[in-house]
Design an enzyme around this catalytic site. Structure first.
Site, mmCIF file in Angstrom:
data_model
loop_
_atom_site.group_PDB
_atom_site.id
_atom_site.type_symbol
_atom_site.label_atom_id
_atom_site.label_comp_id
_atom_site.label_asym_id
_atom_site.label_seq_id
_atom_site.Cartn_x
_atom_site.Cartn_y
_atom_site.Cartn_z
ATOM 1 N N ASN A 162 -4.459 -1.564 -7.961
ATOM 2 C CA ASN A 162 -3.297 -0.789 -7.505
ATOM 3 C C ASN A 162 -2.047 -1.313 -8.198
ATOM 4 O O ASN A 162 -2.114 -2.250 -8.984
ATOM 5 C CB ASN A 162 -3.179 -0.853 -5.974
ATOM 6 N N ARG A 163 -0.912 -0.702 -7.920
ATOM 7 C CA ARG A 163 0.312 -0.973 -8.690
ATOM 8 C C ARG A 163 1.147 -2.128 -8.175
ATOM 9 O O ARG A 163 2.284 -2.310 -8.606
ATOM 10 C CB ARG A 163 1.191 0.279 -8.719
#
Ligand code: C5P
Length: 223
Positions: A30-31
């Site tokens: 994820n970011r």
């Protein structure tokens, strides 16, 4: 020592994303940048705490007065947290992947014309809920994060109950706020029924303010 109010306190901070392997070269991620968690680890060390930072893969360097344990997956992060207990306080700032691939391939999956790999997902352990519910080893103070895009306070309060933690730092991560990967954060600190709204500030500012609250918690406990 008023400058080092957390001297003698052991704390654990999780940060960053987790990487969930698909095969030896691919993963789900994820970011999360890890910036908020690293800033919290720094701020607590600055206040004198003995800090273990359990971090998923990030581009950041931990400062020298923090003990870094680098992990990849959620399962590794949970094991590292359990190995770090007992601690006085734990702050869970990591963006742990909700799912992992349960049929991880031991060799690189080959691309085949017309055939798609069959990835089957399973739920990851909830590290915050697991440590909050620990019977013999629960930290005196457990702080979770809630990244929300709407009804931030309401959803954050629900998370306090669901996870069994003491405080929740709730923030708005809708795209327009630029929080994910950005330098600034606007958060609410939820402690039971009380809600504090903090002004938008740098992630270092949020970390220092949280550090002051954690110091107050232990100061009022010992007096
Ligand atoms: O459930 P949700 O991901 O919104 O909860 C966020 C909080 O729970 C964060 O403090 C995060 O670090 C923690 N968490 C965790 N393990 C998971 C999922 C979330 O520790 N598997």
């Amino acid at each position: 020592d008023s400058a080092k109010p957390l001297r003698g306190r052991k704390v654990l901070v999780t940060a960053g994303p987790t990487h969930e392997p698909i095969d030896p070269v691919r993963y789900i991620a994820n970011r999360s940048s890890g910036k908020q968690g690293y800033a919290i680890a720094d701020a607590l060390a600055e206040l004198g705490a003995d800090v273990t930072l359990i971090s998923g893969p990030t581009r950041l360097d931990a400062s020298q007065n923090v003990t870094l344990r680098a992990v990849e997956s959620a399962q590794e992060m949970l094991v590292a947290c359990e190995e770090t207990l007992p601690v006085d306080a734990a702050v869970f700032a990591a963006a742990v992947a909700d799912w992992r691939v349960n049929n991880e391939a031991s060799q690189k999956i080959k691309k085949q014309a017309g055939a798609l790999p069959d990835l089957s997902l399973t739920e990851n352990p909830d590290i915050l809920a697991t440590i909050s519910g620990s019977v013999s080893n629960r930290p005196a103070l457990v702080v979770g994060f809630a990244a929300e895009t709407e009804n931030i306070v309401e959803n954050g309060k629900a998370k306090l109950d669901k996870k069994g933690c003491d405080w929740i730092v709730a923030n708005d991560v809708s795209a327009s706020t630029g929080t994910f990967g950005g330098e600034e954060n606007q958060v609410f600190l939820l402690k039971g029924a009380s809600t504090e709204s903090w002004p938008k500030q740098t992630k270092q500012g949020v970390a220092r303010t949280l550090g002051a609250h954690i110091s107050d918690f232990f100061q009022s406990k010992s007096t």
